[in-house]
Scaffold this active site. Structure first.
Site, mmCIF file in Angstrom:
data_model
loop_
_atom_site.group_PDB
_atom_site.id
_atom_site.type_symbol
_atom_site.label_atom_id
_atom_site.label_comp_id
_atom_site.label_asym_id
_atom_site.label_seq_id
_atom_site.Cartn_x
_atom_site.Cartn_y
_atom_site.Cartn_z
ATOM 1 N N HIS A 1 40.593 -2.027 3.684
ATOM 2 C CA HIS A 1 39.593 -2.109 4.754
ATOM 3 C C HIS A 1 38.883 -3.455 4.777
ATOM 4 C CE1 HIS A 1 39.929 1.815 6.411
ATOM 5 N NE2 HIS A 1 39.736 2.408 5.252
ATOM 6 N N HIS B 1 33.344 -10.235 0.075
ATOM 7 C CA HIS B 1 34.305 -9.641 1.008
ATOM 8 C C HIS B 1 33.702 -9.712 2.412
ATOM 9 C CE1 HIS B 1 31.652 -6.359 -0.280
ATOM 10 N NE2 HIS B 1 31.699 -6.030 1.000
ATOM 11 N N HIS C 1 33.168 -8.338 6.570
ATOM 12 C CA HIS C 1 33.108 -7.251 7.552
ATOM 13 C C HIS C 1 33.172 -7.864 8.949
ATOM 14 C CE1 HIS C 1 31.835 -4.038 4.716
ATOM 15 N NE2 HIS C 1 31.299 -5.049 4.061
ATOM 16 N N THR D 1 27.803 -0.029 1.271
ATOM 17 C CA THR D 1 28.054 0.390 2.654
ATOM 18 C C THR D 1 29.395 1.079 2.807
ATOM 19 O OG1 THR D 1 29.050 -1.711 3.308
ATOM 20 C CG2 THR D 1 26.651 -1.526 3.528
ATOM 21 N N THR D 2 30.079 1.298 1.693
ATOM 22 C CA THR D 2 31.318 2.083 1.696
ATOM 23 C C THR D 2 31.175 3.190 0.654
ATOM 24 O OG1 THR D 2 32.289 0.541 0.093
ATOM 25 C CG2 THR D 2 32.818 0.191 2.417
HETATM 26 ZN ZN ZN Z 1 30.397 -5.092 2.240
#
Ligand code: ZN
Length: 257
Positions: A94, A119, A121, A206-207
């Site tokens: 993701h 990472h 988004h 947030t995951t």
């Molecule tokens: Zn993140």
């Protein structure tokens, strides 16, 4: 409630609801469970997918819409000790993640958090006054003793080509778990805006499992990347922003440089 019959009925319904809740089947183990960003495995259902994801239904969740922040003169800039790292990119399914060599860290009130990875988004997870940016980078730092996290969020706005991303965008690993290694070095500092003003609040991953162990620092000022560069990330990770979560009485503080 003036009508005693109505009161009894309502209480009965409430009791029934509670007891039904208690009899629900326990949630399954999270082994092998996949979360998604849409549909029946999407953000609205993460907390019910499996037992370890229940924190996703909590009240200290991220991301949030950053608005109404209070200026706080007692806050200080974040001392950042960021050293050069070789390039280690991994496609996490993701998101596209850059793992950092050991040695970079920040200090929050004298507490050391080591930089592990950043990472991306697409689009941004946090909103600023109700507005998304096309991309957000998360720099994940961990206190190796307590396990608590400090994450720095940096908005990426469409604009000039980003000179650091230029080294990587043609090499982003395409399939899940694929990696790309390159001796070329960069520093997390290369991705930080020059004005280090930030917003800070207490939140979560947030995951899933959405653990409520994160002190967030969202930079007020953005960096830039070209539309084509942002598209290169979006083409691989698709839309991977969790919708903003209720603030639930939390305070957002603003450090102005
Ligand atoms: Zn993140």
């Amino acid at each position: 409630m003036k009508n005693p019959l109505l009161y009894l009925l309502t209480s009965g319904i409430l009791l029934l609801t509670v007891s039904c809740g208690e009899n629900e089947a326990p949630l399954p183990s999270c082994t092998g469970v996949q979360f998604e960003y849409e549909g029946s495995d999407g953000p609205d259902y993460w907390s019910t997918l499996c037992v370890d994801y229940t924190p996703c239904g909590g009240k200290v969740q991220s991301p949030i819409n950053i608005t109404g922040a209070l200026d706080d003169a007692s806050l200080m800039g974040i001392p950042q000790t960021y050293i050069s790292t070789a390039t280690h990119i991994v496609n996490k399914g993701h998101t596209i993640q850059f793992n950092f060599d050991a040695g970079s860290s920040i200090l929050i009130n004298g507490e050391k958090f080591d930089l592990l990875q950043c990472h991306t988004h697409t689009r941004s997870e946090h909103e600023l006054n109700g507005v998304h940016h096309p991309m957000e980078m998360h720099f994940v730092h961990k206190n190796l003793i307590t396990g608590n996290l400090a994450v720095i969020g940096v908005f990426v706005e469409e604009g000039a080509e980003n000179p650091i991303l230029k080294n990587f965008v043609d090499h982003l690993p395409v399939t899940k778990d694929a990696t790309y290694e390159d001796p070329i070095t960069f520093s997390a500092l290369d991705f930080m805006p020059s004005d280090k003003s930030y917003f800070t609040y207490s939140g979560s991953l947030t995951t899933p499992p959405c653990s409520e162990i994160v002190t967030w620092f969202v930079m007020e000022h953005h960096i830039e990347a070209s539309a084509a560069q942002i598209h290169d990330f979006e083409a691989l990770e698709h839309v991977n922003n969790r919708p903003v979560q209720a603030l639930e009485g939390r305070m957002i503080k603003h450090f102005k440089m």
